[in-house]
Write an enzyme that holds these catalytic residues in place. Structure first.
Site, PDB file in Angstrom:
ATOM      1  N   THR A  57       0.850  -1.201   0.000  1.00 19.13           N
ATOM      2  CA  THR A  57       0.000   0.000   0.000  1.00 19.13           C
ATOM      3  C   THR A  57       0.879   1.243   0.000  1.00 19.13           C
ATOM      4  O   THR A  57       0.659   2.175  -0.785  1.00 19.13           O
ATOM      5  CB  THR A  57      -0.944  -0.016   1.223  1.00 19.13           C
ATOM      6  OG1 THR A  57      -1.567  -1.301   1.278  1.00 19.13           O
ATOM      7  CG2 THR A  57      -2.000   1.061   1.113  1.00 19.13           C
ATOM      8  N   LYS A  85       5.653  11.191  21.096  1.00 22.25           N
ATOM      9  CA  LYS A  85       5.732  12.048  22.298  1.00 22.25           C
ATOM     10  C   LYS A  85       4.361  12.265  22.918  1.00 22.25           C
ATOM     11  O   LYS A  85       4.238  12.977  23.903  1.00 22.25           O
ATOM     12  CB  LYS A  85       6.332  13.409  21.931  1.00 22.25           C
ATOM     13  CG  LYS A  85       7.689  13.364  21.289  1.00 22.25           C
ATOM     14  CD  LYS A  85       8.083  14.769  20.797  1.00 22.25           C
ATOM     15  CE  LYS A  85       9.203  14.707  19.767  1.00 22.25           C
ATOM     16  NZ  LYS A  85       9.280  15.919  18.963  1.00 22.25           N
ATOM     17  N   ARG A 106      -2.515   5.005   7.052  1.00 24.64           N
ATOM     18  CA  ARG A 106      -2.750   3.675   7.652  1.00 24.64           C
ATOM     19  C   ARG A 106      -2.528   3.819   9.154  1.00 24.64           C
ATOM     20  O   ARG A 106      -1.555   4.458   9.584  1.00 24.64           O
ATOM     21  CB  ARG A 106      -1.801   2.631   7.075  1.00 24.64           C
ATOM     22  CG  ARG A 106      -1.879   1.314   7.846  1.00 24.64           C
ATOM     23  CD  ARG A 106      -1.177   0.190   7.135  1.00 24.64           C
ATOM     24  NE  ARG A 106      -1.905  -0.216   5.938  1.00 24.64           N
ATOM     25  CZ  ARG A 106      -1.585  -1.289   5.226  1.00 24.64           C
ATOM     26  NH1 ARG A 106      -0.570  -2.051   5.568  1.00 24.64           N
ATOM     27  NH2 ARG A 106      -2.284  -1.599   4.156  1.00 24.64           N
ATOM     28  N   HIS A 134     -10.276  -1.616   4.437  1.00 24.87           N
ATOM     29  CA  HIS A 134      -9.165  -1.327   3.513  1.00 24.87           C
ATOM     30  C   HIS A 134      -9.784  -1.069   2.140  1.00 24.87           C
ATOM     31  O   HIS A 134      -9.666  -1.877   1.221  1.00 24.87           O
ATOM     32  CB  HIS A 134      -8.226  -2.529   3.485  1.00 24.87           C
ATOM     33  CG  HIS A 134      -6.848  -2.263   2.945  1.00 24.87           C
ATOM     34  ND1 HIS A 134      -6.476  -1.076   2.331  1.00 24.87           N
ATOM     35  CD2 HIS A 134      -5.728  -3.052   2.930  1.00 24.87           C
ATOM     36  CE1 HIS A 134      -5.214  -1.153   1.960  1.00 24.87           C
ATOM     37  NE2 HIS A 134      -4.734  -2.339   2.316  1.00 24.87           N
TER      38      HIS A 134
HETATM   39  N1   CP Z   1      -2.325  -5.604   0.800  1.00 25.06           N
HETATM   40  C1   CP Z   1      -1.717  -4.790   1.695  1.00 25.06           C
HETATM   41  O1   CP Z   1      -2.338  -3.909   2.324  1.00 25.06           O
HETATM   42  O2   CP Z   1      -0.382  -5.027   1.838  1.00 25.06           O
HETATM   43  P1   CP Z   1       0.598  -4.167   2.751  1.00 25.06           P
HETATM   44  O3   CP Z   1       0.170  -4.415   4.196  1.00 25.06           O
HETATM   45  O4   CP Z   1       1.974  -4.652   2.460  1.00 25.06           O
HETATM   46  O5   CP Z   1       0.378  -2.726   2.404  1.00 25.06           O
END
Ligand code: CP
Length: 306
Positions: A57, A85, A106, A134
């Site tokens: 991602t 912190k 993320r 996601h």
């Molecule tokens: N598919 C996916 O989200 O992979 P990563 O966690 O490597 O970003």
């Protein structure tokens, strides 16, 4: 263009919007082939905040931004920022919005994406919020299925092996449930079956759902979508250890079927490497679509799509 400023959940993705994103992704893929990089976002800055580990991602968003000639600012872990912190997520977003035109984040906490999007004055993309959602992965998955099956309806899909905790399974099943006549078979350890709330939500959208302890993939399924057991989300490590090697796609289970084999990756134990050579093993191709899909999303959310 998109009818929202921020993408937080697959529930925002109607079939009409998905169709527009697929068409724009096709344009982006053609541009990559013909020109490599295009000037579309050369006046924009993309902020990438990754407070949980990522390979695909993070790097595909980086590549998408580079191919669109956008500038970038990064945080590759919480420990490299003032969150370490004690700074709040809200204050972090208030600062980053003044450094960028769009924020991709993320975060390990479910619901953090909605909080960040609610705070941000610039468009926001959820790149995974804990075990919740996601949505950009779901778009990559939908693009892969549309390209290789030719449709997003009338599908028999097997989901395994951690439907309880896999945000990719949550978002893809939510996206596909809107299309007619889709049937989902969930399989894996009983403790990792989808929650009752998730099943009720999918059924309320029209999807047919069943849970089975084992499946025979030669029974006419269109797609088998597997994801690793989400080790970092287990409250009981013993439950993870007891099940991690029990659920695994091997050549004998999938060869001879025309079932597309998909996995958002990373692959840990859920697919034997001997499966990789099969023509229907599409997970690395699926990962490659991350770049044009995320180019499409960045440009559409910034009102610059071609
Ligand atoms: N598919 C996916 O989200 O992979 P990563 O966690 O490597 O970003």
């Amino acid at each position: 263009m998109l009818p929202f400023d921020s993408l937080i959940s697959a529930t925002q993705l109607t079939p009409e919007i998905i169709s527009d994103i697929i068409a724009t992704t096709d344009n982006m893929a053609t541009n990559i082939q013909q020109q490599g990089r295009i000037d579309l976002l050369d006046d924009k800055v993309v902020a990438l905040l990754f407070f949980e580990p990522s390979s695909r991602t993070m790097m595909s968003f980086q590549s998408a931004a580079q191919r669109l000639k956008a500038g970038m600012v990064f945080a590759q872990s919480a420990s490299a920022t003032s969150i370490e912190k004690g700074e709040s997520l809200e204050d972090t977003i208030r600062m980053v919005e003044s450094y960028s035109d769009i924020i991709v984040m993320r975060h390990p906490r479910p619901g953090s994406a909605a909080i960040a999007a609610g705070t941000s004055k610039v468009p926001f993309i959820n790149a995974g919020d804990g075990g919740n959602e996601h949505p950009t992965q779901a778009l990559i998955d939908a693009y892969t299925i549309a390209k290789h099956k030719g449709r997003l309806d009338n599908l028999r899909v097997v989901f395994g092996f951690d439907s309880l905790q896999s945000r990719s399974i949550h978002s893809l099943s939510t996206l596909l449930a809107q299309y007619p006549n889709n049937h989902f078979t969930f399989t894996g350890p009983a403790e990792l079956n989808p929650s009752t709330d998730m099943l009720n939500e999918l059924k309320s959208k029209g999807a047919q759902c069943e849970i089975v302890p084992e499946v025979n993939l030669s029974d006419g399924y269109d797609i088998v979508y597997v994801n690793r057991l989400q080790e970092e989300r287990f409250n009981e490590p013993a439950l993870f250890e007891a099940n991690r090697r029990k659920y695994r796609l091997t050549q004998d289970k999938v060869s001879g079927t025309d079932c597309l084999i998909l996995d958002p990756l990373p692959r840990i134990d859920e697919i034997d490497t001997a499966v990789d050579c099969l023509p229907n093993a599409l997970y690395f191709k699926q990962a490659s679509y991350g770049v044009p899909v995320r180019m499409a999303l960045l440009s559409m959310l910034l009102g610059k799509a071609i």
